[in-house]
Design an enzyme around this catalytic site. Structure first.
Site, PDB file in Angstrom:
ATOM      1  N   ASP A  29       0.863  -1.182   0.000  1.00 51.34           N
ATOM      2  CA  ASP A  29       0.000   0.000   0.000  1.00 51.34           C
ATOM      3  C   ASP A  29       0.901   1.234   0.000  1.00 51.34           C
ATOM      4  O   ASP A  29       1.845   1.325   0.791  1.00 51.34           O
ATOM      5  CB  ASP A  29      -0.925  -0.003   1.233  1.00 51.34           C
ATOM      6  N   ILE A  30       0.606   2.162  -0.886  1.00 53.56           N
ATOM      7  CA  ILE A  30       1.454   3.350  -1.052  1.00 53.56           C
ATOM      8  C   ILE A  30       1.345   4.305   0.140  1.00 53.56           C
ATOM      9  O   ILE A  30       2.240   5.124   0.375  1.00 53.56           O
ATOM     10  CB  ILE A  30       1.072   4.066  -2.391  1.00 53.56           C
ATOM     11  N   GLU A  88     -12.316   3.529  -1.089  1.00 54.13           N
ATOM     12  CA  GLU A  88     -11.493   4.470  -1.854  1.00 54.13           C
ATOM     13  C   GLU A  88     -11.241   3.961  -3.272  1.00 54.13           C
ATOM     14  O   GLU A  88     -11.313   4.731  -4.229  1.00 54.13           O
ATOM     15  CB  GLU A  88     -10.165   4.678  -1.112  1.00 54.13           C
ATOM     16  N   HIS A  93     -10.172  -5.616  -2.722  1.00 56.26           N
ATOM     17  CA  HIS A  93      -8.835  -5.807  -2.169  1.00 56.26           C
ATOM     18  C   HIS A  93      -8.913  -6.092  -0.679  1.00 56.26           C
ATOM     19  O   HIS A  93      -9.845  -5.668   0.003  1.00 56.26           O
ATOM     20  CB  HIS A  93      -7.935  -4.586  -2.418  1.00 56.26           C
ATOM     21  N   HIS A  95      -6.571  -5.686   2.803  1.00 60.78           N
ATOM     22  CA  HIS A  95      -5.384  -5.097   3.419  1.00 60.78           C
ATOM     23  C   HIS A  95      -4.775  -6.121   4.376  1.00 60.78           C
ATOM     24  O   HIS A  95      -5.487  -6.644   5.259  1.00 60.78           O
ATOM     25  CB  HIS A  95      -5.756  -3.871   4.263  1.00 60.78           C
TER      26      HIS A  95
HETATM   27  P1  AMP Z   1      -9.787   1.359   0.599  1.00 60.69           P
HETATM   28  O1  AMP Z   1     -10.427   1.370  -0.792  1.00 60.69           O
HETATM   29  O2  AMP Z   1     -10.415   2.332   1.532  1.00 60.69           O
HETATM   30  O3  AMP Z   1      -9.688  -0.030   1.165  1.00 60.69           O
HETATM   31  O4  AMP Z   1      -8.293   1.884   0.427  1.00 60.69           O
HETATM   32  C1  AMP Z   1      -7.560   1.770  -0.761  1.00 60.69           C
HETATM   33  C2  AMP Z   1      -6.091   1.715  -0.433  1.00 60.69           C
HETATM   34  O5  AMP Z   1      -5.392   1.714  -1.663  1.00 60.69           O
HETATM   35  C3  AMP Z   1      -5.562   2.881   0.397  1.00 60.69           C
HETATM   36  O6  AMP Z   1      -4.967   2.382   1.588  1.00 60.69           O
HETATM   37  C4  AMP Z   1      -4.538   3.549  -0.515  1.00 60.69           C
HETATM   38  O7  AMP Z   1      -3.403   4.025   0.170  1.00 60.69           O
HETATM   39  C5  AMP Z   1      -4.189   2.424  -1.473  1.00 60.69           C
HETATM   40  N1  AMP Z   1      -3.720   2.896  -2.776  1.00 60.69           N
HETATM   41  C6  AMP Z   1      -4.309   3.796  -3.585  1.00 60.69           C
HETATM   42  N2  AMP Z   1      -3.575   3.968  -4.702  1.00 60.69           N
HETATM   43  C7  AMP Z   1      -2.511   3.148  -4.591  1.00 60.69           C
HETATM   44  C8  AMP Z   1      -1.375   2.875  -5.406  1.00 60.69           C
HETATM   45  N3  AMP Z   1      -1.189   3.478  -6.589  1.00 60.69           N
HETATM   46  N4  AMP Z   1      -0.458   1.965  -4.971  1.00 60.69           N
HETATM   47  C9  AMP Z   1      -0.637   1.342  -3.786  1.00 60.69           C
HETATM   48  N5  AMP Z   1      -1.679   1.553  -2.970  1.00 60.69           N
HETATM   49  C10 AMP Z   1      -2.596   2.448  -3.354  1.00 60.69           C
END
Ligand code: AMP
Length: 132
Positions: A29-30, A88, A93, A95
């Site tokens: 995760d970035i 988001e 996905h 975590h």
């Molecule tokens: P959520 O949809 O709330 O479970 O969160 C989406 C996750 O994706 C967040 O923790 C972001 O930091 C992560 N994220 C978004 N864009 C990227 C990326 N380009 N590379 C890695 N992680 C990402």
């Protein structure tokens, strides 16, 4: 339009890749909440995790387990925690959050800073364990 995670799988957007197989991909995760915070995804685009078929859920869980065991070994964790949110990025996905200290909170609102160099190092450490 392809999701940002599909673009990562296709190599259009860079990532700190951990592992992949035919149907799944894992990367850091970035915006991590802990060192080694990893995302595990199905390559097939489905927004909501619980819209996956039973078979897809089982396959994704198996892949997530393999990656989590790699995280545990690479980072010498107490265990690896799991969070599912998904509000988001509309691409299912999971975590995976390494838990290294007793009392450590796992909360997606608490981001930490990890240098690019350390992200690369961690991705390599975990990747090596997943492959071994
Ligand atoms: P959520 O949809 O709330 O479970 O969160 C989406 C996750 O994706 C967040 O923790 C972001 O930091 C992560 N994220 C978004 N864009 C990227 C990326 N380009 N590379 C890695 N992680 C990402």
């Amino acid at each position: 339009m392809a999701t940002i995670f599909t673009r990562i799988v296709q190599g259009e957007i860079p990532s700190y890749k951990i592992a992949e197989d035919e149907k799944h991909f894992a990367f850091l995760d970035i915006n991590p909440i802990a060192e080694g915070h990893t995302l595990v995804i199905p390559k097939k685009e489905t927004d909501y995790l619980f819209d996956l078929t039973d078979e897809e859920m089982a396959d994704l869980s198996g892949f997530a387990k393999m990656v989590a065991k790699g995280i545990d070994k690479a980072l010498n964790t107490i265990r690896t925690g799991v969070i599912v949110d998904g509000r988001e990025v509309p691409h299912a996905h999971i975590h995976l959050i390494p838990i290294s200290k007793h009392g450590q909170k796992i909360n997606l609102g608490q981001k930490i800073n990890v240098s690019e160099e350390r992200m690369k190092e961690i991705a390599q450490l975990i990747s090596n364990e997943v492959r071994s």
